[in-house]
Design an enzyme around this catalytic site. Structure first.
Site, mmCIF file in Angstrom:
data_model
loop_
_atom_site.group_PDB
_atom_site.id
_atom_site.type_symbol
_atom_site.label_atom_id
_atom_site.label_comp_id
_atom_site.label_asym_id
_atom_site.label_seq_id
_atom_site.Cartn_x
_atom_site.Cartn_y
_atom_site.Cartn_z
ATOM 1 N N CYS A 134 0.793 -1.231 0.000
ATOM 2 C CA CYS A 134 0.000 0.000 0.000
ATOM 3 C C CYS A 134 0.823 1.277 0.000
ATOM 4 C CB CYS A 134 -0.960 0.001 1.168
ATOM 5 S SG CYS A 134 -0.331 -0.767 2.637
HETATM 6 C C1 LIG Z 1 -0.147 -5.603 2.108
HETATM 7 S S1 LIG Z 1 1.129 -6.797 2.227
HETATM 8 C C2 LIG Z 1 0.233 -8.285 1.985
HETATM 9 C C3 LIG Z 1 -0.432 -8.838 3.201
HETATM 10 C C4 LIG Z 1 -0.894 -10.265 3.088
HETATM 11 N N1 LIG Z 1 -1.823 -10.478 2.025
HETATM 12 C C5 LIG Z 1 -1.504 -10.741 4.398
HETATM 13 O O1 LIG Z 1 -2.726 -10.748 4.505
HETATM 14 O O2 LIG Z 1 -0.743 -11.069 5.316
HETATM 15 C C6 LIG Z 1 1.958 -6.645 0.675
HETATM 16 C C7 LIG Z 1 3.074 -7.660 0.453
HETATM 17 O O3 LIG Z 1 3.583 -7.512 -0.869
HETATM 18 C C8 LIG Z 1 4.931 -7.948 -0.831
HETATM 19 N N2 LIG Z 1 5.616 -7.507 -2.059
HETATM 20 C C9 LIG Z 1 6.030 -6.253 -2.378
HETATM 21 N N3 LIG Z 1 6.586 -6.232 -3.602
HETATM 22 C C10 LIG Z 1 6.544 -7.509 -4.076
HETATM 23 C C11 LIG Z 1 6.979 -8.123 -5.283
HETATM 24 N N4 LIG Z 1 7.551 -7.418 -6.250
HETATM 25 N N5 LIG Z 1 6.775 -9.450 -5.433
HETATM 26 C C12 LIG Z 1 6.173 -10.180 -4.450
HETATM 27 N N6 LIG Z 1 5.745 -9.637 -3.281
HETATM 28 C C13 LIG Z 1 5.928 -8.325 -3.097
HETATM 29 C C14 LIG Z 1 5.458 -7.324 0.449
HETATM 30 O O4 LIG Z 1 6.632 -7.982 0.908
HETATM 31 C C15 LIG Z 1 4.265 -7.488 1.386
HETATM 32 O O5 LIG Z 1 4.383 -8.638 2.191
#
Ligand SMILES: C[S@@+](CC[C@H](N)C(=O)[O-])C[C@H]1O[C@@H](n2cnc3c(N)ncnc32)[C@H](O)[C@@H]1O
Length: 315
Positions: A71
């Protein structure tokens, strides 16, 4: 049992919700090693692929695709740079959607996405998902209305493949909000309901850095009988535990403790409970700050469960 792939999985708030709603999560993906470790310590059945989603070239065939892009793009900071980042990440979700062609998908994001500055991004995503062949609906949901003891509103997109001829309707609240009794529903749970049984001073489980001016620029305190303020990913900004003295406003963006008594932030374990997780295992591979981070990033499992359970029986 319908099968799901989860992207931007983190430590698995969304996936805990999916599993509770009756889905088999066959694959998950995230870049963050500690999120993977927490996930697998608690949900060991899933194939968790660690790495950039852009490097994942193929996905298993499943019924549902779920994803919660990060976010940062919708909060303060350089709008242009944030815009580039988020464009890139929702394109990755779109790529997976077009490849898998699941019967349905769920996207979760911060409610700031509907603000004027970001609206074009929300519209862009809606358009892409519709062009990929989905009937898409969106809504902003209040986690308290689904049994979460926390102030947290989130935006959801839910799409159902157009050829199935079914439309999605967001779930009705299961709990009434504090001070309301309009629905004849049970009141949403309070901090007391969720964490009263835990130790009052769990040494080593809470961030004990000083309360700097930014922390004291707003009211971080809630009482036992209230719901928690939002659980955030940055441990320094975690709300106060009710055992702390309350804060009183002494000026614009300035608050002070009413008495000189010990005060502390909620612990990462309490934060997890207030997010709607059960008691979680936290592997030793990550310290306190990482524990807070994965919990604060998560979607409250009961909220994700409610959204997933409201998909009609198309499986
Ligand atoms: C809002 S959090 C997700 C929360 C998760 N769905 C939960 O309920 O626990 C967003 C996630 O996207 C991951 N993220 C960011 N960039 C990414 C990428 N290029 N590829 C994979 N994951 C990524 C971050 O590490 C983070 O854990």
């Amino acid at each position: 049992m319908p099968k799901a792939v989860s992207l931007f999985t983190g430590c698995g708030g969304s996936d805990r919700g999916l599993i509770d709603a009756g889905f088999d999560v066959v694959m998950a993906n995230d870049t963050m090693g500690y999120a993977r470790d927490v996930y697998l310590a608690n949900l060991p059945e899933t194939d968790y692929v660690l790495g950039n989603v852009a490097d994942v070239r193929s996905f298993p065939e499943v019924d549902l695709l779920a994803g919660c892009y990060p976010c940062q793009g919708f909060s303060v900071g350089g709008v242009r740079e944030a815009g580039r980042k988020i464009n890139y990440l929702y394109r990755e979700f779109d790529r997976a959607l077009r490849q898998i062609k699941p019967k349905a998908f769920i996207v979760e994001n911060v409610s700031g996405m509907r603000n004027a500055n970001n609206q074009h991004l929300a519209v862009n995503q809606l358009t892409r998902f519709r062009m990929a062949g989905y009937k898409v609906d969106w809504s902003i949901l209040d986690a308290r209305a689904y049994g979460v003891a926390q102030e947290r509103t989130r935006m959801f997109f839910v799409g159902i493949r157009s050829d199935l001829g079914v439309r999605y309707e967001f779930p009705q609240p299961t709990h009434s909000l504090p001070g309301e009794d309009v629905h004849g529903l049970p009141s949403c749970p309070t901090i007391r309901d969720r964490i009263e049984d835990l130790p009052l001073w769990p040494e080593g489980e809470y961030d004990n850095q000083p309360f700097h001016w930014y922390y004291l620029s707003r009211d971080r305190w809630r009482d036992w009988g209230q719901v928690s303020r939002t659980i955030v990913a940055n441990s320094r900004h975690t709300p106060l535990h009710p055992v702390s003295p309350r804060l009183k406003r002494i000026g614009t963006d300035e608050w002070r403790f009413v008495e000189d008594a010990p005060a502390r932030r909620l612990s990462y374990r309490e934060a997890a409970r207030l997010q709607g997780f059960g008691d979680m295992t936290f592997p030793e591979t990550g310290g306190t700050r990482l524990r807070y981070r994965v919990i604060g990033n998560a979607v409250p499992p009961p909220l994700f469960k409610a959204v997933a359970s409201a998909i009609p029986d198309i499986w």
